[in-house]
Motif scaffolding. Structure first.
Motif, PDB file in Angstrom:
ATOM      1  N   SER A   1       0.824  -1.214   0.000  1.00  0.00           N
ATOM      2  CA  SER A   1       0.000   0.000   0.000  1.00  0.00           C
ATOM      3  C   SER A   1       0.854   1.258   0.000  1.00  0.00           C
ATOM      4  O   SER A   1       0.629   2.197   0.765  1.00  0.00           O
ATOM      5  CB  SER A   1      -0.950   0.008   1.203  1.00  0.00           C
ATOM      6  OG  SER A   1      -1.753  -1.149   1.229  1.00  0.00           O
ATOM      7  N   LEU A   2       1.852   1.276  -0.892  1.00  0.00           N
ATOM      8  CA  LEU A   2       2.776   2.399  -0.992  1.00  0.00           C
ATOM      9  C   LEU A   2       2.777   2.952  -2.406  1.00  0.00           C
ATOM     10  O   LEU A   2       2.438   2.261  -3.367  1.00  0.00           O
ATOM     11  CB  LEU A   2       4.205   1.965  -0.642  1.00  0.00           C
ATOM     12  CG  LEU A   2       4.475   1.505   0.792  1.00  0.00           C
ATOM     13  CD1 LEU A   2       5.829   0.812   0.848  1.00  0.00           C
ATOM     14  CD2 LEU A   2       4.453   2.687   1.738  1.00  0.00           C
ATOM     15  N   ASP A   3       3.213   4.207  -2.537  1.00  0.00           N
ATOM     16  CA  ASP A   3       3.517   4.742  -3.846  1.00  0.00           C
ATOM     17  C   ASP A   3       4.859   4.174  -4.284  1.00  0.00           C
ATOM     18  O   ASP A   3       5.468   3.367  -3.587  1.00  0.00           O
ATOM     19  CB  ASP A   3       3.583   6.268  -3.791  1.00  0.00           C
ATOM     20  CG  ASP A   3       2.231   6.884  -3.445  1.00  0.00           C
ATOM     21  OD1 ASP A   3       1.203   6.292  -3.844  1.00  0.00           O
ATOM     22  OD2 ASP A   3       2.221   7.938  -2.779  1.00  0.00           O
ATOM     23  N   GLN A   4       5.363   4.605  -5.419  1.00  0.00           N
ATOM     24  CA  GLN A   4       6.667   4.142  -5.875  1.00  0.00           C
ATOM     25  C   GLN A   4       7.743   4.551  -4.866  1.00  0.00           C
ATOM     26  O   GLN A   4       7.571   5.513  -4.111  1.00  0.00           O
ATOM     27  CB  GLN A   4       6.986   4.712  -7.253  1.00  0.00           C
ATOM     28  CG  GLN A   4       6.143   4.107  -8.360  1.00  0.00           C
ATOM     29  CD  GLN A   4       6.392   2.611  -8.517  1.00  0.00           C
ATOM     30  OE1 GLN A   4       7.533   2.183  -8.586  1.00  0.00           O
ATOM     31  NE2 GLN A   4       5.329   1.833  -8.582  1.00  0.00           N
ATOM     32  N   PRO A   5       8.864   3.830  -4.828  1.00  0.00           N
ATOM     33  CA  PRO A   5       9.879   4.066  -3.784  1.00  0.00           C
ATOM     34  C   PRO A   5      10.444   5.480  -3.825  1.00  0.00           C
ATOM     35  O   PRO A   5      10.709   6.037  -4.880  1.00  0.00           O
ATOM     36  CB  PRO A   5      10.967   3.035  -4.118  1.00  0.00           C
ATOM     37  CG  PRO A   5      10.766   2.717  -5.561  1.00  0.00           C
ATOM     38  CD  PRO A   5       9.286   2.794  -5.791  1.00  0.00           C
ATOM     39  N   LEU A   6      10.610   6.043  -2.648  1.00  0.00           N
ATOM     40  CA  LEU A   6      11.203   7.365  -2.486  1.00  0.00           C
ATOM     41  C   LEU A   6      12.277   7.285  -1.413  1.00  0.00           C
ATOM     42  O   LEU A   6      12.040   6.737  -0.346  1.00  0.00           O
ATOM     43  CB  LEU A   6      10.145   8.399  -2.080  1.00  0.00           C
ATOM     44  CG  LEU A   6       9.024   8.678  -3.094  1.00  0.00           C
ATOM     45  CD1 LEU A   6       7.971   9.572  -2.452  1.00  0.00           C
ATOM     46  CD2 LEU A   6       9.582   9.326  -4.344  1.00  0.00           C
ATOM     47  N   GLY A   7      13.451   7.828  -1.692  1.00  0.00           N
ATOM     48  CA  GLY A   7      14.496   7.824  -0.685  1.00  0.00           C
ATOM     49  C   GLY A   7      14.169   8.779   0.447  1.00  0.00           C
ATOM     50  O   GLY A   7      13.627   9.853   0.232  1.00  0.00           O
ATOM     51  N   LEU A   8      14.506   8.377   1.653  1.00  0.00           N
ATOM     52  CA  LEU A   8      14.297   9.254   2.798  1.00  0.00           C
ATOM     53  C   LEU A   8      15.411  10.298   2.852  1.00  0.00           C
ATOM     54  O   LEU A   8      16.531  10.054   2.429  1.00  0.00           O
ATOM     55  CB  LEU A   8      14.297   8.435   4.090  1.00  0.00           C
ATOM     56  CG  LEU A   8      13.178   7.392   4.222  1.00  0.00           C
ATOM     57  CD1 LEU A   8      13.364   6.613   5.509  1.00  0.00           C
ATOM     58  CD2 LEU A   8      11.825   8.066   4.214  1.00  0.00           C
ATOM     59  N   ASP A   9      15.103  11.433   3.374  1.00  0.00           N
ATOM     60  CA  ASP A   9      16.104  12.495   3.538  1.00  0.00           C
ATOM     61  C   ASP A   9      16.002  12.996   4.966  1.00  0.00           C
ATOM     62  O   ASP A   9      15.187  13.863   5.290  1.00  0.00           O
ATOM     63  CB  ASP A   9      15.847  13.632   2.545  1.00  0.00           C
ATOM     64  CG  ASP A   9      16.912  14.719   2.653  1.00  0.00           C
ATOM     65  OD1 ASP A   9      17.964  14.441   3.261  1.00  0.00           O
ATOM     66  OD2 ASP A   9      16.680  15.823   2.142  1.00  0.00           O
ATOM     67  N   ASP A  10      16.799  12.426   5.840  1.00  0.00           N
ATOM     68  CA  ASP A  10      16.700  12.791   7.244  1.00  0.00           C
ATOM     69  C   ASP A  10      18.078  12.737   7.884  1.00  0.00           C
ATOM     70  O   ASP A  10      19.004  12.139   7.348  1.00  0.00           O
ATOM     71  CB  ASP A  10      15.745  11.830   7.977  1.00  0.00           C
ATOM     72  CG  ASP A  10      16.239  10.396   7.941  1.00  0.00           C
ATOM     73  OD1 ASP A  10      17.288  10.119   8.551  1.00  0.00           O
ATOM     74  OD2 ASP A  10      15.597   9.545   7.322  1.00  0.00           O
ATOM     75  N   PRO A  11      18.236  13.371   9.041  1.00  0.00           N
ATOM     76  CA  PRO A  11      19.528  13.385   9.728  1.00  0.00           C
ATOM     77  C   PRO A  11      19.693  12.246  10.720  1.00  0.00           C
ATOM     78  O   PRO A  11      20.424  12.353  11.691  1.00  0.00           O
ATOM     79  CB  PRO A  11      19.498  14.736  10.452  1.00  0.00           C
ATOM     80  CG  PRO A  11      18.045  14.914  10.799  1.00  0.00           C
ATOM     81  CD  PRO A  11      17.271  14.296   9.664  1.00  0.00           C
ATOM     82  N   SER A  12      18.993  11.149  10.494  1.00  0.00           N
ATOM     83  CA  SER A  12      19.038  10.039  11.438  1.00  0.00           C
ATOM     84  C   SER A  12      20.451   9.480  11.567  1.00  0.00           C
ATOM     85  O   SER A  12      21.280   9.589  10.670  1.00  0.00           O
ATOM     86  CB  SER A  12      18.093   8.927  10.967  1.00  0.00           C
ATOM     87  OG  SER A  12      18.272   7.759  11.728  1.00  0.00           O
ATOM     88  N   ASN A  13      20.694   8.817  12.690  1.00  0.00           N
ATOM     89  CA  ASN A  13      21.984   8.152  12.865  1.00  0.00           C
ATOM     90  C   ASN A  13      22.036   6.850  12.071  1.00  0.00           C
ATOM     91  O   ASN A  13      23.046   6.170  12.066  1.00  0.00           O
ATOM     92  CB  ASN A  13      22.259   7.865  14.342  1.00  0.00           C
ATOM     93  CG  ASN A  13      21.261   6.905  14.961  1.00  0.00           C
ATOM     94  OD1 ASN A  13      20.277   6.525  14.332  1.00  0.00           O
ATOM     95  ND2 ASN A  13      21.501   6.521  16.200  1.00  0.00           N
ATOM     96  N   SER A  14      20.953   6.493  11.418  1.00  0.00           N
ATOM     97  CA  SER A  14      20.934   5.319  10.554  1.00  0.00           C
ATOM     98  C   SER A  14      21.185   5.756   9.119  1.00  0.00           C
ATOM     99  O   SER A  14      20.667   6.778   8.682  1.00  0.00           O
ATOM    100  CB  SER A  14      19.578   4.612  10.637  1.00  0.00           C
ATOM    101  OG  SER A  14      19.432   3.711   9.560  1.00  0.00           O
TER     102      SER A  14
END
Length: 441
Positions: free
Chosen positions: A201-214
């Motif tokens: 139940s998702l749209d096409q893949p999108l990269g995340l853009d965040d400052p996470s430590n991961s």
């Protein structure tokens, strides 16, 4: 033509999969086609008893990435992956009827719901061959029977190390797979789905853009076996493993931890493959406290798995393994915790990072879990459910084991681990850098 079914569960890979190799051998021996299936249970889309969706967006995307990568690997071998939306026992039973299959092969998962799925298939008359393959060590190779396993981790580890128990070598991925059944037979199945994104139940893949430590927002660190193996080698480069013991409690930094957990959780990376690569690293660069501590953490992971073999459904009871009273619960306080609005800065920062990225460090997980259970006096099961929904690296064994440990309802003789937020802040974020990232966003 009759078929053998292989059911992918939390083992979304081709390397080091003894279950897959057994299915291939069975199909080859009996001159059968091989049907590869992944089923997404609609229960994952429903609200939990605590009022939120069981499987959140971050984990859905990571699983979808993993499935897409698996599809590409299978296509290179002339195979395909059948994606089905529906309860696993119903979807697989209908598959089996369509392709004349009696034998189903799958990973053995020692958690109540996963066991019930297998039991339902067996009750429907199918032969389900389950294979245990998610732990570093083999249960039958331990220096004690699982039912007599030491309850305290230190004793568990010491007995294993004294006996010199080591993992088996990882198995190579198959180079040849039997062909699949005809696609026309399968595309009319109830719940048939054409892409992982539709399935989740998702749209096409999108990269995340965040400052996470991961680093999982980076293309090289997306879900799937390809990224998993690349990241394994990337981390096992000096000096990162050597520094692991010193950096493992850091709240930020892409190389402060191995970050193997999301791929381990989806099974895109075999723990025995990690061990073999770590051994190769030690042979080339030398063993030290850092590399030993990686082994130490992998043993903790095994411990939580074997606890499921030992105690089963009791681990999911309100009291856990303890004689403590049933936990209380305060929904408004729980919601403030989920939203990162408790007023305790280190806790709120951790909860906002979790909601934004699907990930946070192990140290933060301990701090926020302790705060929910010991400071807000909420039901530990609500926190376990929220982590299941939010974490990209949700693992049923480790999630349940860690929440029982913190709440004092597991095997820890201290009966609970309260982490003082002020002290944790002073020890791990004295300049407030981590809090600034997440409380200012």
């Amino acid at each position: 033509m009759r078929s053998t079914i292989f059911w992918f569960r939390n083992d979304l890979r081709l390397h080091d999969s003894r279950t897959l190799l057994q299915a291939v051998a069975h199909a080859t021996q009996h001159g059968q086609r091989l049907l590869l299936v992944y089923a997404h249970d609609p229960a994952q889309d429903e609200a939990t008893a605590w009022g939120f969706r069981r499987m959140g967006a971050h984990r859905r995307r990571f699983v979808a990435d993993s499935l897409q990568d698996l599809i590409a690997s299978l296509q290179a071998l002339g195979q395909q992956l059948l994606l089905l939306h529906g309860p696993a026992h119903e979807a697989l039973a209908e598959c089996a009827r369509r392709v004349q299959a009696q034998a189903i092969f799958c990973e053995d998962i020692a958690a109540p719901e996963e066991q019930a799925q297998v039991q339902a298939l067996r009750a429907a008359g199918f032969t389900v061959n389950t294979v245990w393959q998610s732990s570093l060590l083999e249960p039958e190779k331990l220096p004690f029977s699982v039912v007599d396993m030491p309850q305290v981790f230190t004793a568990f580890r010491q007995r294993i190390e004294a006996a010199g128990v080591l993992p088996l070598a990882p198995l190579a991925a198959p180079r040849l797979l039997p062909p699949p059944p005809e696609l026309a037979v399968l595309s009319t199945l109830p719940g048939w789905t054409d892409t992982p994104w539709t399935l989740m139940s998702l749209d096409q893949p999108l990269g995340l853009d965040d400052p996470s430590n991961s680093p999982h927002h980076l293309p090289r660190c997306q879900g799937g076996e390809t990224s998993a193996l690349a990241h394994l080698q990337s981390y096992l480069t000096p000096p990162w493993p050597d520094r692991y013991k010193q950096t493992r409690n850091a709240l930020q930094g892409q190389h402060t931890s191995s970050h193997w957990s999301p791929w381990l959780a989806t099974g895109a990376l075999s723990v025995r493959t990690i061990w073999a690569a770590l051994q190769a690293y030690e042979q080339q660069h030398g063993a030290n406290d850092g590399t030993y501590w990686l082994w130490f953490e992998l043993l903790w992971r095994d411990n939580f798995r074997f606890l499921h073999l030992q105690h089963g459904r009791q681990l999911y009871a309100a009291r856990g393994l303890s004689e403590l009273a049933r936990p209380s619960h305060f929904p408004k306080d729980f919601q403030r915790w989920c939203d990162g609005n408790t007023g305790e800065p280190i806790v709120d920062a951790g909860m906002r990072e979790l909601a934004s990225t699907g990930y946070t460090s192990n140290r933060i997980r301990q701090i926020v879990a302790s705060y929910l259970v010991h400071d807000l006096a909420c039901d530990w099961r609500s926190g376990a459910a929220w982590f299941e929904s939010q974490l990209v690296d949700f693992d049923v064994y480790s999630n349940q084991g860690n929440w029982l440990y913190v709440s004092g309802r597991g095997t820890d003789p201290r009966q609970g681990r309260r982490f003082n937020p002020a002290k944790q802040t002073q020890d791990h974020d004295p300049q407030g850098r981590y809090q600034k990232v997440w409380l200012s966003s």
